[in-house]
Design a protein around this motif. Structure first.
Motif, PDB file in Angstrom:
ATOM      1  N   LYS A 795       0.832  -1.208   0.000  1.00  0.00           N
ATOM      2  CA  LYS A 795       0.000   0.000   0.000  1.00  0.00           C
ATOM      3  C   LYS A 795       0.864   1.255   0.000  1.00  0.00           C
ATOM      4  O   LYS A 795       0.571   2.225  -0.709  1.00  0.00           O
ATOM      5  N   ALA A 798       2.443   1.623  -3.453  1.00  0.00           N
ATOM      6  CA  ALA A 798       1.426   2.029  -4.431  1.00  0.00           C
ATOM      7  C   ALA A 798       1.116   3.528  -4.309  1.00  0.00           C
ATOM      8  O   ALA A 798       0.910   4.220  -5.308  1.00  0.00           O
ATOM      9  N   HIS A 799       1.091   4.029  -3.068  1.00  0.00           N
ATOM     10  CA  HIS A 799       0.842   5.460  -2.855  1.00  0.00           C
ATOM     11  C   HIS A 799       1.975   6.301  -3.447  1.00  0.00           C
ATOM     12  O   HIS A 799       1.730   7.338  -4.083  1.00  0.00           O
ATOM     13  N   HIS A 802       1.634   6.363  -7.173  1.00  0.00           N
ATOM     14  CA  HIS A 802       0.494   7.201  -7.569  1.00  0.00           C
ATOM     15  C   HIS A 802       0.904   8.678  -7.644  1.00  0.00           C
ATOM     16  O   HIS A 802       0.356   9.440  -8.454  1.00  0.00           O
ATOM     17  N   GLY A 950      -0.575  -1.077  -7.598  1.00  0.00           N
ATOM     18  CA  GLY A 950      -2.014  -1.046  -7.313  1.00  0.00           C
ATOM     19  C   GLY A 950      -2.647  -2.415  -7.503  1.00  0.00           C
ATOM     20  O   GLY A 950      -3.487  -2.849  -6.701  1.00  0.00           O
ATOM     21  N   THR A 954      -4.458  -5.170  -4.740  1.00  0.00           N
ATOM     22  CA  THR A 954      -5.727  -5.869  -4.994  1.00  0.00           C
ATOM     23  C   THR A 954      -5.566  -7.372  -4.857  1.00  0.00           C
ATOM     24  O   THR A 954      -6.397  -8.055  -4.236  1.00  0.00           O
TER      25      THR A 954
END
Length: 973
Positions: A795, A798-799, A802, A950, A954
């Motif tokens: 997470k 991924a941030h 982004h 991302g 998932t």
């Protein structure tokens, strides 16, 4: 129809197309058909069966296949050790002339097919050392017909032995060892009167050994070792007169040795160890003249050891340890000229050390844990050149260590511990250049440790604790390059820890406690890569305890009893190094300053030496500096300007930094919260060595406290000459300062001068992921904790992606673990962007510790470095968390790369074995296996094959909660 189902349907159609074509060919060889169908169900990672070609008219030249020269029909199929996996298919039933089938040492799984023995010609079946499981069908043995040998050893088969086994009247060898069979052993087994070899060892059989063993008059070898059998030994055991080897060890058997055992005149090996047998060792044991191995250890035998043992002229191995035997060892043992290994330990034997112990040409000898007395006398000339191990520990030997021990050049283990041996350690022990373990602890030895000990080049463990040794630790010990254990505690050793010990890179356990060692701890100690335990308690050591690495988690008990030790590890500040104190002469009427001495007091004179004048000048400068700093600090606080607060951040010993006391505008301090920090520990403590948490590729990290008690971590960048201009630096840092995510370490501020840059972060008390995984003192992370850490890292990464931020330096030491929430927090985010350009040379020189995490494209100057590099590093981290292994491990003659190791385990169908063994199997395989596969996908050599972070988040959430969706999970199962 779903995509997965369509693929399966097409695969099935393709499988049956050639079968239909073959059936129309009248000249088709059935053996070719059967073997190709058999191969279709297999996974062959090494392409071992590449020669199996369906276009061949016969398979006689295929790997593992042997044929009858006249008929070209297959008679033998031997695929042993080819790393094959999958199910054992029915295609083998086509081999109508097969006599021998061996599929051992592969990874076949599933249950045992009840049809395998339907091949009427089959005589030998070997399915050992695979991954077969479940119960053996009763019909399996009902079809055995002409079968003479069956081995199912080394699988995971369970249940009871099928009663149909009694149908195998021609079977001569049955091996069901190392499985999970249980229940009672049926007496039907004894009706297999053709049986010559029976091995049921290492299972869970229980109950008594059934009566009727005398029916096995052809039996040669029998092993029921390591089960749960109870009761007494079969009374008619001796009726099996052709028995050559009997192994009933590691059970719960009781009672005395049956009289009939003396009739086993052909028996060469009798192992009854680790039971609860009682009574005495009978005199008739000397009648078993063929014995080569006799193991009666770990029972409850009592009384004297019979003198008849000397009749066993073929005896090579004798083990009667861990009983209650007493008296003296029989002198008749000197007649057993074939003896190689003897163990009499753990009894109540008395007397002096037998001479024959050194005259028989033994390889290993142990009389440990008895009541032997007297001196250790070795006959000369020494006639035991092949002696590998000598254990005389835990007796009452006295006198000195004989110098003749140095002549036993083949010794690998010498244990004289826990006796009453006195005198000094002879330097001749240094001649034992093959000795690996030397234990002289728990005696009354005195004198110094001989420097000649360094000539024992193979030494791995040296135990000298609990003696009265004096002098210094000799530097020469460092010549023992393989030394991993050094135990010198509870002696009277003095001096410092030798600097030469830096060369002992294999050191794991060191105990120097309860001596009189002095001096400081060498800084290089924290660089010893394998150090696990280092006890220096109760000495006279002083100075700073090294910070970071091993010492970050060292138990305080290992440092206690050294009142002059200091440092952050002990939470005790080290005193500053000050000039020699200046005092006033109390007997002088003058107010002048001078050094006091005895002559001053006697003559009432003031003596101003040159050194005194220098000290006075230094004191005046120090006082002037203190006044100046005080004035400046007063101005700083009254002005309230944020950049002037940087004076609290300047390390007092940093010669490369201009003091803000002399140039208050030289630095700029910015806190993203808007507050100006006030450090409770004062200026000196902010970057003091005592507060250092560790060092990385971009700089050292220190811990300090704000006035409100809140801790912060400060990174002092060591890439000052490469950092961008102030404006570019601030643009990048402010971008990083806006990062706010539960899985990213928060940057709270920064400090800038042209020659010094500091980054201020939140403090995470749990330490790094590297420490939690690889430091034994940190405990073992559960599977739940590991999964949470992997998901948190995903997470956080991924941030970053982004926000178009690439980490570049992802590794376990840059991931911190919150001790309260268990959340993973990624640190050092985007620091490589602070450099003037993202140069691969700069990265390789500054991020050397990231070896094993860096994507392969870093080696290619034409490939663009992007987010996929982080994905690769994340994949390595996943495998590191799951396996508990480091990305790259250096062994004695090999380098093991974690990705390759796990990928090989996956290809061989044993991916669950790669999970950290410290979890003891306590993990859900339906989570662990997909997570491992995800890690391998992320470490693909081709960047485009790696998923986006991302998508990784998932997938991980679906692995944990499969009920929400199943399709993506199927791809990883």
């Amino acid at each position: 129809m779903g995509a997965v189902s369509l693929v399966v349907l097409l695969g099935c159609c393709l499988l049956f197309v050639p079968i239909i074509a073959w059936s129309s060919d009248a000249t088709l060889n059935d053996d070719v058909l059967g073997l190709i169908v058999f191969k279709a169900n297999l996974r062959d990672p090494r392409d071992s069966l590449s020669s199996w070609n369906e276009d061949d008219s016969n398979p006689c030249k295929w790997v593992g296949v042997k044929c009858d020269n006249r008929t070209n029909r297959v008679t033998e199929l031997n695929l042993e050790g080819l790393y094959l996996s999958g199910k054992i298919g029915r295609g083998l039933l086509q081999l109508r002339s097969l006599r021998m089938l061996s599929l051992s040492r592969n990874n076949f799984s599933g249950g045992i097919s009840p049809d395998l023995l339907l091949i009427a010609t089959l005589q030998s079946l070997d399915l050992s050392q695979n991954n077969l499981s479940g119960a053996v069908p009763d019909a399996f043995f009902a079809q055995c017909r002409s079968v003479r040998s069956v081995s199912l050893a080394g699988n995971r088969l369970s249940g009871e032995i099928p009663l149909s086994l009694s149908s195998c009247s021609k079977i001569a060898s049955l091996n069901l060892s190392s499985n999970q069979f249980g229940g009672a052993i049926h007496s039907d087994v004894w009706f297999l009167n053709g049986l010559r070899s029976l091995d049921l060892s290492f299972n869970f059989f229980s109950g008594e050994i059934p009566a009727g063993i005398d029916k096995l008059y052809n039996l040669r070898t029998m092993s029921l070792r390591s089960n749960r059998l109870v009761g007494s030994l079969p009374a008619n055991l001796g009726s099996c007169s052709q028995l050559n080897s009997v192994d009933l060890g590691q059970n719960l058997l009781s009672g005395e040795l049956p009289e009939s055992t003396r009739n086993l005149s052909a028996c060469a090996s009798l192992r009854l160890d680790r039971n609860s047998l009682t009574g005495g060792i009978p005199y008739w044991v000397g009648e078993m003249r063929a014995l080569e191995t006799l193991d009666l250890s770990s029972n409850q035998f009592a009384g004297a050891f019979p003198d008849s043992i000397g009749e066993l002229q073929q005896l090579k191995e004798l083990n009667i340890s861990a009983n209650a035997l007493n008296g003296t060892l029989p002198e008749s043992l000197s007649r057993c000229k074939a003896l190689l290994d003897v163990d009499f330990g753990g009894n109540n034997f008395t007397g002096e050390l037998p001479r024959w112990l050194f005259e028989l040409g033994l390889r290993r000898a142990s009389i440990s844990g008895n009541k032997f007395t007297g001196s250790i006398l070795i006959p000369t000339p020494v006639t035991t050149p092949s002696l590998l191990a000598l254990d005389l520990s835990s007796n009452a030997f006295s006198g000195e260590i004989p110098v003749e021990l140095g002549s036993l050049h083949s010794l690998q283990l010498l244990n004289l511990s826990r006796n009453s041996i006195s005198g000094s350690i002879p330097g001749s022990l240094g001649e034992l250049n093959g000795v690996e373990i030397l234990d002289l602890s728990g005696n009354q030895l005195n004198g110094s440790i001989p420097p000649e000990i360094g000539r024992a080049a193979s030494l791995t463990s040296l135990w000298l604790e609990k003696n009265s040794l004096t002098g210094e630790i000799p530097n020469q010990i460092a010549a023992c390059a393989s030394l991993s254990t050094l135990m010198l505690s509870q002696n009277n050793l003095i001096g410092s820890i030798p600097e030469s010990f830096v060369n002992l890179t294999h050191l794991q356990t060191v105990d120097l406690s309860r001596n009189r060692l002095n001096g400081s701890l060498p800084k290089w100690l924290r660089r010893l890569p394998q150090l696990l335990s280092f006890n220096i308690s109760d000495n006279l050591l002083s100075g700073e305890v090294p910070g970071g690495n091993f010492f970050a988690a060292i138990p305080l008990s290992s440092l206690s009893g050294n009142p002059s030790l200091c440092g952050s590890v002990l939470n005790r500040s080290c005193p500053p190094v000050l000039p020699k104190p200046i005092v006033l002469n109390p007997n002088s009427s003058s107010t002048s300053v001078a050094f006091s001495s005895s002559s001053d007091l006697r003559h009432n004179k003031i003596i101003l030496s040159i050194s005194a004048l220098v000290a006075i000048a230094a004191a005046a400068l120090i006082a002037l500096g203190v006044v100046a700093i005080t004035v400046l600090n007063f101005r700083v606080r009254s002005s309230g300007r944020s950049h002037s607060a940087a004076s609290f951040l300047v390390p007092p010993d940093d010669s490369s930094t201009r003091s803000p006391a002399t140039n208050p505008n030289s630095g700029r301090l910015v806190m993203f919260s808007g507050d100006v920090p006030d450090f409770s520990a004062g200026t000196h403590a902010v970057l003091n060595k005592d507060c250092e948490l560790g060092r990385g590729g971009f700089g050292a990290v220190y811990k300090t406290l704000l006035r409100d008690g809140r801790p912060v971590a400060i990174k002092k960048l060591t890439v000052s000459s490469l950092v961008k201009s102030q404006s570019d630096f601030e643009v990048e840092v402010k971008k990083l300062g806006k990062l706010r995510h539960p899985n990213i370490v928060t940057m709270e501020g920064y400090y800038w001068t042209p020659s010094l840059q500091l980054l201020i972060y939140e403090f995470v008390a749990g330490g790094s992921l590297h420490r939690r995984l690889h430091d034994a003192a940190a405990g073992v992370l559960s599977w739940q904790q590991r999964f949470d850490i992997i998901l948190g890292m995903a997470k956080g990464l991924a941030h970053l992606h982004h926000l178009n931020i690439i980490h570049y330096n992802l590794k376990s030491s840059n991931v911190l673990v919150d001790p309260f929430s268990g959340e993973a927090k990624i640190g050092d985010c985007g620091l490589a962007k602070l450099l003037p350009m993202l140069d691969r040379y700069v990265l390789s020189s500054k991020i050397q510790s990231a070896l094993g995490y860096m994507a392969p494209e870093f080696a290619c100057p034409t490939v663009k470095v992007n987010e996929k590099c982080d994905v690769y590093g994340f994949g390595v981290l996943v495998l590191e968390v799951v396996t508990g292994k480091k990305p790259v491990e250096y062994q004695e003659d090999d380098v093991v790369v974690l990705c390759d190791l796990v990928r090989a385990a996956l290809e061989e169908g044993r991916v669950e074995e790669s999970v950290d063994p410290r979890l003891m199997g306590d993990f859900p395989s339906d989570e662990a296996v997909p997570v491992v596969k995800l890690g391998l996908i992320c470490t693909s050599q081709v960047p485009s094959n790696r998923p986006d972070m991302g998508d990784v988040v998932t997938i991980l959430e679906l692995i944990r909660c499969p009920q929400e969706a199943s399709s993506p999970r199927e791809d990883l199962s």
